[in-house]
Design a protein around this motif. Structure first.
Motif: not given
Length: 465
Positions: A133-159
């Motif tokens: 559904t459109e709601e599922d697509q919107a939820q996946l987009a939000e989860l994708h954006d959240a993973c980008i933020r989390i990944g950036a923070e973790l990768n920064e610490r690793l770097t």
């Protein structure tokens, strides 16, 4: 007599006993210190590995969620959701191995668990035939954006090297051992509780090696070698004949034999030295005298992506070299820049189709614009005239089957590997979604999505996941 014995005991025996005891205590202390150092190193390595793998998993979660936004195939949709679920479980397990003081374990653990549960719920809906559904697509987009933020923070610490290590020191090991064990147990209990919350789906972690990985030279660049080298043609050549070929390939007047290589593609090996001291190794096939492998070092150390005009010069130099040495009709695909070189992947063509299995890698020296490396193994294993199927689906029809989220920027016909023994003719659509680049392959026979890749543009060129 007693006084003499007492005097002897005090002057000789007692100091000797004390000296032996001191040596024993020093030896025991050194041994315990070595044990503590070994434990510390082992624990540090365990934490570092766990945190590094956690960063990789979060990056892979972000990539997989991105692919979910551009897939239009129910089969691919389910497979990608399954990847999210398994990556979630693996991440929860890794978090139980990282010191809880280093990351906000509770919040991150909760997010990863809910992400896995949500993906598993979407999988169940898809299996029952319920569309996204459109709601599922919107939820996946939000989860994708959240993973980008989390990944950036973790990768920064690793770097920057902010990697979690045990709070144990050599001096404090014997007194803090109980505390550390307690903290580890507490982390394990947190993970166990999270697994219970997620329905116990984290008990099995099979198939972890199937998770997405970076392919630095472009998709299909490391195709599995076939049992028979189909591109190996011609009559046997002698070592002297191969030596002349190798000297020409290396641009030397002469080159020295360096033995022979057995295997699926038997070859003569040669070694030479240029006037500036750089060395070069060349392998020429014993059948047909084909260039199999050539490798030297770059004269300079240029890094980063060059200007288009310079990149075109590198590509033209590589094309000219290939055409002059038995590899004509090749099409450049993906390029990386590092170590003073431009690494360009060339694929053979048949008609309008790109043959991704028939790949030749070429290294061009950015300072001299000369070819300093060639790897033609994939080409020689795979290259042959194919009988390509007639498309049952037009390119326009295939494009209409793509996700509405993908904005197409280029189109091509491509033969891609499915298994080591199977290839499939597809339409290759390169496009964008939310500022990210993707490649989607649609079968010309069935109209089904066969493969999705995400392209990441870096300072060294393109990475494909």
């Amino acid at each position: 007599m007693k006084e003499k014995t007492k005097d002897t005991f005090e002057r000789i025996v007692l100091p000797t006993i004390l000296a032996v005891a001191l040596v024993a205590v020093a030896f025991w202390g050194a041994e315990r210190s070595a044990m503590a150092e070994e434990y510390k190193n082992s624990t540090t390595a365990m934490y570092t590995r766990a945190f590094t793998e956690l960063c990789d998993n979060v990056n892979n979660l972000e990539t997989t969620l991105g692919k979910l936004r551009v897939t239009a195939s129910p089969a691919q949709y389910v497979l990608l959701l399954d990847d999210v679920w398994r990556l979630s479980g693996a991440s929860v397990s890794l978090m139980s191995q990282v010191p809880s003081s280093h990351i906000d374990t509770a919040d991150l653990n909760s997010f990863i668990v809910r992400l896995g549960d949500y993906a598993h719920g979407l999988t169940k809906k898809a299996v029952r035939g319920m569309p996204m559904t459109e709601e599922d697509q919107a939820q996946l987009a939000e989860l994708h954006d959240a993973c980008i933020r989390i990944g950036a923070e973790l990768n920064e610490r690793l770097t920057i090297g902010d990697v979690p290590v045990a709070v144990i020191t050599n001096d404090g090991y014997f007194t803090s051992e109980t505390t550390t064990t307690s903290e580890t147990a507490e982390a394990s209990e947190t993970a166990a509780a999270s697994e219970g919350e997620g329905g116990g789906q984290y008990q099995e972690q099979e198939g972890i090696d199937e998770f997405p990985t970076l392919i630095y030279d472009g998709p299909f660049s490391e195709s599995t070698e076939k049992q028979e080298a189909r591109g190996l043609t011609g009559s046997p050549v002698s070592e002297e004949e191969a030596r002349a070929i190798a000297a020409k390939l290396a641009g030397l007047s002469d080159i020295e034999p360096a033995g022979a290589s057995d295997g699926t593609i038997p070859a003569y090996d040669f070694h030479g030295v240029y006037e500036d001291g750089r060395e070069v190794d060349v392998s020429v096939t014993q059948t047909g005298g084909h260039l199999l492998w050539l490798m030297s070092s770059a004269a300079g150390g240029a890094e980063g992506v060059p200007e288009k005009a310079e990149a075109d010069r590198f590509r033209q130099a590589a094309e000219k070299y290939l055409a002059e040495n038995g590899y004509a009709g090749m099409r450049p695909t993906y390029t990386q820049y590092y170590g003073g070189c431009a690494l360009i992947n060339f694929a053979a063509t048949q008609g309008d189709a790109i043959l991704y299995n028939d790949l030749v890698k070429v290294w061009v020296d950015r300072e001299t614009c000369g070819v300093i490396g060639v790897d033609a193994r994939n080409y020689l294993f795979s290259h042959t005239e194919r009988t390509l199927p007639e498309p049952s689906v037009s390119m326009e029809e295939a494009e209409g089957m793509l996700s509405a989220n993908l904005t197409v920027v280029s189109r091509a016909l491509a033969l891609i590997p499915i298994t080591p023994q199977t290839e499939r003719l597809c339409y290759e659509f390169r496009g964008t979604c939310g500022g990210e680049e993707y490649i989607v392959y649609i079968s010309v026979e069935t109209g089904e999505e066969e493969q999705i890749f995400r392209i990441i543009n870096t300072e060294d060129g393109e990475l494909v996941m």
